[in-house]
Each structure stands twice: as C-alpha cells, then as structure tokens.
Scaffold this motif. Structure first.
Motif, PDB file in Angstrom:
ATOM      1  N   ASN A  32      15.530 -30.836 -45.581  1.00  0.00           N
ATOM      2  CA  ASN A  32      15.766 -29.115 -44.683  1.00  0.00           C
ATOM      3  C   ASN A  32      16.655 -28.157 -45.112  1.00  0.00           C
ATOM      4  O   ASN A  32      17.682 -28.019 -45.829  1.00  0.00           O
ATOM      5  CB  ASN A  32      16.775 -30.370 -43.558  1.00  0.00           C
ATOM      6  CG  ASN A  32      16.992 -29.782 -42.407  1.00  0.00           C
ATOM      7  OD1 ASN A  32      16.935 -28.252 -42.627  1.00  0.00           O
ATOM      8  ND2 ASN A  32      17.590 -29.786 -41.034  1.00  0.00           N
ATOM      9  N   GLY A  33      16.036 -27.526 -44.766  1.00  0.00           N
ATOM     10  CA  GLY A  33      16.547 -26.246 -45.646  1.00  0.00           C
ATOM     11  C   GLY A  33      17.522 -25.306 -45.023  1.00  0.00           C
ATOM     12  O   GLY A  33      18.527 -24.967 -45.263  1.00  0.00           O
ATOM     13  N   LYS A  34      18.458 -26.498 -44.229  1.00  0.00           N
ATOM     14  CA  LYS A  34      19.570 -25.844 -43.261  1.00  0.00           C
ATOM     15  C   LYS A  34      20.505 -25.554 -44.476  1.00  0.00           C
ATOM     16  O   LYS A  34      21.679 -25.671 -44.308  1.00  0.00           O
ATOM     17  CB  LYS A  34      19.788 -26.459 -41.992  1.00  0.00           C
ATOM     18  CG  LYS A  34      18.998 -25.848 -40.722  1.00  0.00           C
ATOM     19  CD  LYS A  34      18.883 -26.130 -39.387  1.00  0.00           C
ATOM     20  CE  LYS A  34      18.337 -25.573 -38.368  1.00  0.00           C
ATOM     21  NZ  LYS A  34      18.499 -26.532 -37.069  1.00  0.00           N
ATOM     22  N   ILE A  35      20.320 -27.388 -45.109  1.00  0.00           N
ATOM     23  CA  ILE A  35      21.178 -27.715 -46.027  1.00  0.00           C
ATOM     24  C   ILE A  35      21.810 -26.272 -47.289  1.00  0.00           C
ATOM     25  O   ILE A  35      22.733 -26.271 -47.686  1.00  0.00           O
ATOM     26  CB  ILE A  35      21.209 -29.374 -46.549  1.00  0.00           C
ATOM     27  CG1 ILE A  35      20.737 -29.871 -45.664  1.00  0.00           C
ATOM     28  CG2 ILE A  35      21.691 -29.528 -47.895  1.00  0.00           C
ATOM     29  CD1 ILE A  35      20.299 -31.170 -45.850  1.00  0.00           C
ATOM     30  N   PHE A  36      20.466 -26.091 -47.797  1.00  0.00           N
ATOM     31  CA  PHE A  36      21.052 -24.993 -48.656  1.00  0.00           C
ATOM     32  C   PHE A  36      21.397 -23.466 -47.751  1.00  0.00           C
ATOM     33  O   PHE A  36      22.341 -23.023 -48.727  1.00  0.00           O
ATOM     34  CB  PHE A  36      19.124 -24.872 -49.380  1.00  0.00           C
ATOM     35  CG  PHE A  36      18.529 -26.015 -50.234  1.00  0.00           C
ATOM     36  CD1 PHE A  36      19.914 -25.995 -50.758  1.00  0.00           C
ATOM     37  CD2 PHE A  36      17.503 -26.603 -49.770  1.00  0.00           C
ATOM     38  CE1 PHE A  36      19.516 -27.014 -51.978  1.00  0.00           C
ATOM     39  CE2 PHE A  36      17.164 -27.431 -50.615  1.00  0.00           C
ATOM     40  CZ  PHE A  36      18.519 -27.914 -51.584  1.00  0.00           C
ATOM     41  N   HIS A  37      21.233 -23.515 -46.512  1.00  0.00           N
ATOM     42  CA  HIS A  37      21.479 -22.680 -46.098  1.00  0.00           C
ATOM     43  C   HIS A  37      23.175 -22.153 -45.886  1.00  0.00           C
ATOM     44  O   HIS A  37      23.586 -21.687 -45.938  1.00  0.00           O
ATOM     45  CB  HIS A  37      20.454 -21.925 -44.696  1.00  0.00           C
ATOM     46  CG  HIS A  37      21.649 -21.268 -43.725  1.00  0.00           C
ATOM     47  ND1 HIS A  37      21.347 -19.607 -44.123  1.00  0.00           N
ATOM     48  CD2 HIS A  37      22.429 -21.240 -42.865  1.00  0.00           C
ATOM     49  CE1 HIS A  37      22.316 -18.742 -42.693  1.00  0.00           C
ATOM     50  NE2 HIS A  37      23.020 -19.526 -42.141  1.00  0.00           N
ATOM     51  N   ALA A  38      23.464 -24.037 -45.635  1.00  0.00           N
ATOM     52  CA  ALA A  38      24.764 -23.810 -44.626  1.00  0.00           C
ATOM     53  C   ALA A  38      25.690 -23.880 -46.540  1.00  0.00           C
ATOM     54  O   ALA A  38      26.437 -22.982 -46.364  1.00  0.00           O
ATOM     55  CB  ALA A  38      24.752 -25.167 -44.788  1.00  0.00           C
TER      56      ALA A  38
END
Length: 134
Positions: A32-38
């Motif tokens: 999930n790209g949200k992991i790297f964003h977070a």
C-alpha cells in the motif's frame, strides 16, 4: 492532474518481469503506497519508533513535539489510515499501538526490488567488462 488510462493500466500490469537470461522474476505484491507516505515524515517515523516500546496515549505521543494537538492528531490519522497503528478508546484516553504487518509487506517488496536491481547491476557489470576487454 489526471492520469491517463494507459498510464494506470501499465502501472498495474507489472507482476512478472522477464530477465535478459530468459528467467522470470516476480516483483511481488506491491505494498500500500500509504505506508511509504506515512513513513516519509520525520514526525510520524518518530511516533512509530516510540510505539515500538509499547502502546501510548495521544498526549504521551505528542509530548516531545512542538505542535498543537490537533496538528499532531492529523499525523496519527495518517499512520492509522496506512494501517501502521491502531487506536482504541479507554475512558477519556485514546491509546495507540503499533501494527507491524504493513511494514512486513513493505519489507518483502523492498527485498524483492533489491534482488531485481542486484541482478540487473550484475548483468550491467558483465556487459561493461565485456566491452572493456574487446
């Protein structure tokens, strides 16, 4: 800015890649790209590091940072949306705890990427050595 349909479809089709030697390499499940964003934000990384020690309340997590509590809770929301932390309300206090499963997913993907690029760089080195020797 809208992405074209072809851009989106080509982004998602990569599941198996052919290597020059004819073998196939799986790039694995894309996390999930949200992991790297977070994790791209130093404040959120510090929160994750703190939660490695155990669950903590919102105010306990916010204490080391010089920002308003509403601003800090936005960071917690980003971490929660990414699945990196979970919260539960106990009385008037909201406790946060680390949920490491998404990090394992990201770690597996990065290991697969490392293997892919190491193979590519090895092939490049062989190619350059061949050019130099001829």
């Amino acid at each position: 800015m809208k992405r074209s349909k072809s851009c989106l479809s080509s982004w998602r089709i990569i599941d198996m890649m052919s290597l020059a030697d004819g073998s196939r390499y799986s790039v694995g499940k894309r996390p999930n790209g949200k992991i790297f964003h977070a994790l791209a934000d130093p404040t959120r990384c510090a929160v994750v590091e703190r939660l490695c020690l155990g669950p903590a309340s919102t105010t306990e997590l916010a204490q080391p940072f010089k920002m308003a509590l509403p601003s800090f809770t936005q960071h917690l929301k980003v971490l929660e949306d990414a699945g990196l932390v979970a919260s539960q309300k106990e009385g008037r206090t909201r406790l946060y705890k680390l949920t490491p499963e998404p990090m394992y997913e990201a770690e597996d993907w990065m290991a697969a990427q490392r293997t892919l690029w190491e193979k590519r760089l090895d092939r490049l080195q062989v190619y350059v050595e061949r050019l130099e020797s001829s």
